[in-house]
Scaffold this active site. Structure first.
Site, PDB file in Angstrom:
ATOM      1  N   SER A  31    -135.510 -67.710 -59.538  1.00 27.79           N
ATOM      2  CA  SER A  31    -135.093 -66.315 -59.432  1.00 27.79           C
ATOM      3  C   SER A  31    -135.856 -65.495 -60.474  1.00 27.79           C
ATOM      4  CB  SER A  31    -133.594 -66.217 -59.701  1.00 27.79           C
ATOM      5  OG  SER A  31    -133.241 -64.882 -59.953  1.00 27.79           O
ATOM      6  N   SER A  32    -136.028 -64.200 -60.183  1.00 31.11           N
ATOM      7  CA  SER A  32    -136.750 -63.342 -61.142  1.00 31.11           C
ATOM      8  C   SER A  32    -136.010 -63.198 -62.472  1.00 31.11           C
ATOM      9  CB  SER A  32    -136.994 -61.959 -60.526  1.00 31.11           C
ATOM     10  OG  SER A  32    -135.779 -61.379 -60.125  1.00 31.11           O
ATOM     11  N   CYS A  33    -134.711 -63.550 -62.498  1.00 32.22           N
ATOM     12  CA  CYS A  33    -133.955 -63.393 -63.752  1.00 32.22           C
ATOM     13  C   CYS A  33    -134.319 -64.456 -64.794  1.00 32.22           C
ATOM     14  CB  CYS A  33    -132.456 -63.378 -63.489  1.00 32.22           C
ATOM     15  SG  CYS A  33    -131.834 -64.958 -62.941  1.00 32.22           S
TER      16      CYS A  33
ATOM     17  N   TYR B 276    -127.151 -68.706 -65.282  1.00 33.54           N
ATOM     18  CA  TYR B 276    -127.871 -69.016 -64.030  1.00 33.54           C
ATOM     19  C   TYR B 276    -129.364 -69.150 -64.334  1.00 33.54           C
ATOM     20  CZ  TYR B 276    -129.541 -67.517 -59.284  1.00 33.54           C
ATOM     21  OH  TYR B 276    -130.152 -67.375 -58.057  1.00 33.54           O
TER      22      TYR B 276
ATOM     23  N   LYS C 265    -131.933 -72.318 -63.770  1.00 33.75           N
ATOM     24  CA  LYS C 265    -133.158 -72.193 -62.965  1.00 33.75           C
ATOM     25  C   LYS C 265    -134.390 -72.575 -63.793  1.00 33.75           C
ATOM     26  CE  LYS C 265    -131.562 -70.608 -58.975  1.00 33.75           C
ATOM     27  NZ  LYS C 265    -131.670 -71.440 -57.775  1.00 33.75           N
TER      28      LYS C 265
ATOM     29  N   HIS D  87    -124.593 -59.452 -53.899  1.00 32.24           N
ATOM     30  CA  HIS D  87    -125.616 -58.645 -54.553  1.00 32.24           C
ATOM     31  C   HIS D  87    -125.477 -57.188 -54.092  1.00 32.24           C
ATOM     32  CE1 HIS D  87    -127.474 -62.715 -54.902  1.00 32.24           C
ATOM     33  NE2 HIS D  87    -127.789 -62.245 -56.097  1.00 32.24           N
TER      34      HIS D  87
HETATM   35  N1  LIG Z   1    -129.930 -64.048 -52.633  1.00 34.89           N
HETATM   36  C1  LIG Z   1    -130.767 -63.633 -53.563  1.00 34.89           C
HETATM   37  O1  LIG Z   1    -130.894 -62.414 -53.824  1.00 34.89           O
HETATM   38  C2  LIG Z   1    -131.600 -64.603 -54.312  1.00 34.89           C
HETATM   39  C3  LIG Z   1    -131.544 -65.973 -54.106  1.00 34.89           C
HETATM   40  N2  LIG Z   1    -132.343 -66.803 -54.839  1.00 34.89           N
HETATM   41  C4  LIG Z   1    -132.301 -68.262 -54.649  1.00 34.89           C
HETATM   42  O2  LIG Z   1    -132.576 -68.579 -53.303  1.00 34.89           O
HETATM   43  C5  LIG Z   1    -131.850 -69.757 -52.915  1.00 34.89           C
HETATM   44  C6  LIG Z   1    -131.027 -69.474 -51.664  1.00 34.89           C
HETATM   45  O3  LIG Z   1    -130.115 -68.426 -51.945  1.00 34.89           O
HETATM   46  P1  LIG Z   1    -129.236 -67.733 -50.779  1.00 34.89           P
HETATM   47  O4  LIG Z   1    -129.673 -68.232 -49.454  1.00 34.89           O
HETATM   48  O5  LIG Z   1    -129.201 -66.304 -51.065  1.00 34.89           O
HETATM   49  O6  LIG Z   1    -127.796 -68.323 -51.118  1.00 34.89           O
HETATM   50  P2  LIG Z   1    -126.552 -68.597 -50.136  1.00 34.89           P
HETATM   51  O7  LIG Z   1    -125.335 -68.493 -50.990  1.00 34.89           O
HETATM   52  O8  LIG Z   1    -126.648 -67.773 -48.907  1.00 34.89           O
HETATM   53  O9  LIG Z   1    -126.776 -70.110 -49.715  1.00 34.89           O
HETATM   54  C7  LIG Z   1    -126.678 -71.134 -50.635  1.00 34.89           C
HETATM   55  C8  LIG Z   1    -126.397 -72.418 -49.899  1.00 34.89           C
HETATM   56  O10 LIG Z   1    -126.238 -73.446 -50.901  1.00 34.89           O
HETATM   57  C9  LIG Z   1    -125.320 -74.372 -50.406  1.00 34.89           C
HETATM   58  N3  LIG Z   1    -124.589 -75.009 -51.511  1.00 34.89           N
HETATM   59  C10 LIG Z   1    -124.027 -74.414 -52.589  1.00 34.89           C
HETATM   60  N4  LIG Z   1    -123.384 -75.338 -53.336  1.00 34.89           N
HETATM   61  C11 LIG Z   1    -123.552 -76.543 -52.708  1.00 34.89           C
HETATM   62  C12 LIG Z   1    -123.115 -77.860 -52.970  1.00 34.89           C
HETATM   63  N5  LIG Z   1    -122.380 -78.146 -54.043  1.00 34.89           N
HETATM   64  N6  LIG Z   1    -123.454 -78.837 -52.090  1.00 34.89           N
HETATM   65  C13 LIG Z   1    -124.186 -78.556 -50.991  1.00 34.89           C
HETATM   66  N7  LIG Z   1    -124.645 -77.324 -50.694  1.00 34.89           N
HETATM   67  C14 LIG Z   1    -124.315 -76.317 -51.544  1.00 34.89           C
HETATM   68  C15 LIG Z   1    -124.325 -73.620 -49.534  1.00 34.89           C
HETATM   69  O11 LIG Z   1    -123.999 -74.495 -48.484  1.00 34.89           O
HETATM   70  P3  LIG Z   1    -122.689 -74.330 -47.520  1.00 34.89           P
HETATM   71  O12 LIG Z   1    -122.906 -73.034 -46.804  1.00 34.89           O
HETATM   72  O13 LIG Z   1    -122.744 -75.502 -46.631  1.00 34.89           O
HETATM   73  O14 LIG Z   1    -121.485 -74.301 -48.431  1.00 34.89           O
HETATM   74  C16 LIG Z   1    -125.105 -72.389 -49.098  1.00 34.89           C
HETATM   75  O15 LIG Z   1    -125.412 -72.418 -47.726  1.00 34.89           O
HETATM   76  C17 LIG Z   1    -131.030 -70.158 -54.136  1.00 34.89           C
HETATM   77  O16 LIG Z   1    -131.725 -71.115 -54.885  1.00 34.89           O
HETATM   78  C18 LIG Z   1    -130.940 -68.877 -54.928  1.00 34.89           C
HETATM   79  O17 LIG Z   1    -130.740 -69.137 -56.304  1.00 34.89           O
HETATM   80  C19 LIG Z   1    -133.210 -66.321 -55.774  1.00 34.89           C
HETATM   81  C20 LIG Z   1    -133.313 -64.983 -56.013  1.00 34.89           C
HETATM   82  C21 LIG Z   1    -132.529 -64.014 -55.304  1.00 34.89           C
HETATM   83  C1  LIG Z   2    -130.893 -61.746 -57.660  1.00 31.95           C
HETATM   84  C2  LIG Z   2    -130.282 -61.515 -59.008  1.00 31.95           C
HETATM   85  O1  LIG Z   2    -128.983 -60.942 -58.868  1.00 31.95           O
HETATM   86  C3  LIG Z   2    -128.244 -60.743 -60.059  1.00 31.95           C
HETATM   87  O2  LIG Z   2    -128.802 -59.721 -60.824  1.00 31.95           O
HETATM   88  P1  LIG Z   2    -128.791 -58.202 -60.448  1.00 31.95           P
HETATM   89  O3  LIG Z   2    -130.084 -57.834 -59.835  1.00 31.95           O
HETATM   90  O4  LIG Z   2    -128.409 -57.412 -61.651  1.00 31.95           O
HETATM   91  O5  LIG Z   2    -127.600 -58.181 -59.357  1.00 31.95           O
HETATM   92  P2  LIG Z   2    -126.918 -57.232 -58.322  1.00 31.95           P
HETATM   93  O6  LIG Z   2    -127.657 -57.229 -57.056  1.00 31.95           O
HETATM   94  O7  LIG Z   2    -125.499 -57.657 -58.250  1.00 31.95           O
HETATM   95  O8  LIG Z   2    -126.942 -55.759 -58.989  1.00 31.95           O
HETATM   96  C4  LIG Z   2    -128.087 -54.980 -59.115  1.00 31.95           C
HETATM   97  C5  LIG Z   2    -127.747 -53.621 -59.685  1.00 31.95           C
HETATM   98  O9  LIG Z   2    -126.995 -52.901 -58.717  1.00 31.95           O
HETATM   99  C6  LIG Z   2    -125.854 -52.310 -59.339  1.00 31.95           C
HETATM  100  N1  LIG Z   2    -124.804 -52.064 -58.337  1.00 31.95           N
HETATM  101  C7  LIG Z   2    -124.377 -50.846 -57.936  1.00 31.95           C
HETATM  102  N2  LIG Z   2    -123.374 -50.958 -57.065  1.00 31.95           N
HETATM  103  C8  LIG Z   2    -123.177 -52.302 -56.865  1.00 31.95           C
HETATM  104  C9  LIG Z   2    -122.274 -53.022 -56.050  1.00 31.95           C
HETATM  105  O10 LIG Z   2    -121.440 -52.469 -55.332  1.00 31.95           O
HETATM  106  N3  LIG Z   2    -122.372 -54.379 -56.088  1.00 31.95           N
HETATM  107  C10 LIG Z   2    -123.306 -55.022 -56.876  1.00 31.95           C
HETATM  108  N4  LIG Z   2    -123.358 -56.385 -56.834  1.00 31.95           N
HETATM  109  N5  LIG Z   2    -124.163 -54.343 -57.678  1.00 31.95           N
HETATM  110  C11 LIG Z   2    -124.096 -53.002 -57.670  1.00 31.95           C
HETATM  111  C12 LIG Z   2    -125.500 -53.296 -60.427  1.00 31.95           C
HETATM  112  O11 LIG Z   2    -124.659 -52.717 -61.409  1.00 31.95           O
HETATM  113  C13 LIG Z   2    -126.904 -53.645 -60.957  1.00 31.95           C
HETATM  114  O12 LIG Z   2    -127.352 -52.627 -61.831  1.00 31.95           O
HETATM  115  C14 LIG Z   2    -128.285 -61.893 -61.025  1.00 31.95           C
HETATM  116  O13 LIG Z   2    -126.992 -62.000 -61.587  1.00 31.95           O
HETATM  117  C15 LIG Z   2    -128.925 -63.082 -60.497  1.00 31.95           C
HETATM  118  O14 LIG Z   2    -128.090 -63.712 -59.583  1.00 31.95           O
HETATM  119  C16 LIG Z   2    -130.201 -62.775 -59.803  1.00 31.95           C
HETATM  120  O15 LIG Z   2    -131.154 -63.495 -59.913  1.00 31.95           O
END
Ligand SMILES: NC(=O)C1=CN([C@@H]2O[C@H](COP(=O)(O)OP(=O)(O)OC[C@H]3O[C@@H](n4cnc5c(N)ncnc54)[C@H](OP(=O)(O)O)[C@@H]3O)[C@@H](O)[C@H]2O)C=CC1
Ligand SMILES: C[C@H]1O[C@H](OP(=O)(O)OP(=O)(O)OC[C@H]2O[C@@H](n3cnc4c(=O)[nH]c(N)nc43)[C@H](O)[C@@H]2O)[C@@H](O)[C@@H](O)C1=O
Length: 317
Positions: free
Chosen positions: A108-110, A137, A141, A180
């Protein structure tokens, strides 16, 4: 790598994993494996080891993780650190022991320092302190990246880490406590529109900047890494373009057709001020995103409307 290679997609039901599964199927890959967390809990080292010994995958794509927005990350630091380390450690170690030839880890970019120069280059990793709302987190990562790098260095295997920027799209999490920002805004603006254009309350100041990549573009970058041996261990994946959260809100308000007021809740955290990715390395190799932000938001909003009675909500405790 062939179309018959056994490819295990960990997290195949998630937003990213399901997009990877769809694209691999469309490209004619025939031996895809996916299990839900109830069928195989990736935190369970013994169960993961047995699964690998039985199925012997050629390739592993790790799209399984504990994932959430700023509030979830800030509220559950232990789970975001421990569960992510357990999942990735079990997958990476079982892959090494079972001669998995290619492993693709998603970070992740974080992972980059909170106040690193922008845009973020891969070389800025571990040069300064992390953003406190998601350092747990991020540490997990970073451990995953370093574990894959160690295997690459010591055993010369193709274990590579891709660092996605903030992702969004079909099959996203629309739970307002754990999601998010982008899916949260789609849901909030849509529900407020349906409620006589009531005001929408968003979090923080609206001034932080974020970059957003549509999930199908992310899946395409994973398939690019699958079909090519990338020369280095770490690559940023994004669009290279960001905007303020306030501008994002106005765009989503336009797409959803909400015409009411936008309020900002200053009690909620802003998080990092900016995390724009430098994506020049992936561009030089030949991958680039295709879906622009407004088109991606429109697709995601249509998906949300089509799935309004059963969209995903991820509860945490
Ligand atoms: N969403 C985003 O904005 C971002 C995501 N990422 C990374 O991308 C990847 C995918 O994320 P995303 O698709 O959004 O996440 P989701 O939450 O949509 O999917 C995550 C999946 O992980 C599976 N999982 C979680 N815990 C377990 C466990 N204990 N055992 C087996 N499976 C598990 C879940 O399976 P099940 O459904 O079967 O429970 C779920 O389907 C991750 O590595 C995340 O960190 C990185 C940056 C941004
Ligand atoms: C992908 C990235 O996602 C997470 O980081 P983040 O980018 O800060 O996450 P976010 O999407 O939840 O928020 C982005 C911005 O948006 C604002 N904001 C406004 N209104 C809402 C709102 O209603 N919900 C949420 N969630 N945020 C809101 C919020 O306050 C913030 O300023 C990491 O923890 C980590 O998991 C990671 O890697």
């Amino acid at each position: 790598m062939s179309k018959e290679s056994v490819i295990y997609i960990a997290g195949h039901r998630g937003m990213v994993g399901s997009a990877i599964w769809r694209q691999l199927s469309e490209k004619g890959y025939t031996n895809l494996i996916g299990l839900t967390s109830s069928e195989l809990d990736l935190k369970d080292q013994k169960a993961v080891a047995e699964f690998f010994e039985t199925k012997k995958p050629d390739v592993v794509i790790d799209a399984a993780a504990k994932v959430g927005g700023i509030l979830a990350n800030n509220s559950y630091p232990y789970q975001f650190l421990m569960e992510n380390m357990q999942i990735q450690n079990n997958l990476i170690d079982a892959s090494l022991k079972n001669d998995v030839e290619k492993f693709i880890f998603l970070g992740s970019s974080c992972i980059y320092p909170k106040l690193a120069p922008q845009p973020l280059k891969e070389e800025y990793l571990l040069t300064d302190s992390l953003e406190p709302t998601n350092e747990w987190y991020a540490v997990a990562k970073i451990t995953g990246i370093k574990t894959c790098e160690a295997i690459r260095k010591q055993f010369d295997k193709d274990y590579v880490s891709l660092m996605p920027t903030n992702l969004y799209g079909t099959h996203d999490n629309f739970d307002l406590n754990t999601s998010h920002v982008l899916p949260a805004m789609i849901r909030k603006f849509h529900e407020a529109k349906e409620n006589d254009n009531a005001p929408v309350t968003l979090w923080g100041s609206g001034t932080p900047m974020r970059e957003f990549l549509f999930v199908d573009d992310m899946a395409a970058s994973v398939i690019f890494a699958l079909e090519n041996r990338l020369p280095e261990h770490l690559y940023n994946v994004g669009t290279g373009v960001d905007l303020t959260i306030r501008d994002l809100a106005e765009l989503i308000q336009k797409v959803t057709g909400h015409t009411g007021e936008i309020l900002w809740d200053a009690e909620k955290p802003d998080g990092t001020p900016r995390k724009l990715m430098d994506v020049s390395k992936m561009h030089e190799l030949g991958w680039k995103h295709k879906v622009d932000l407004e088109a991606g938001i429109t697709k995601t909003y249509h998906w949300f409307l089509e799935n309004i009675n059963n969209f995903k909500e991820v509860k945490m405790s």
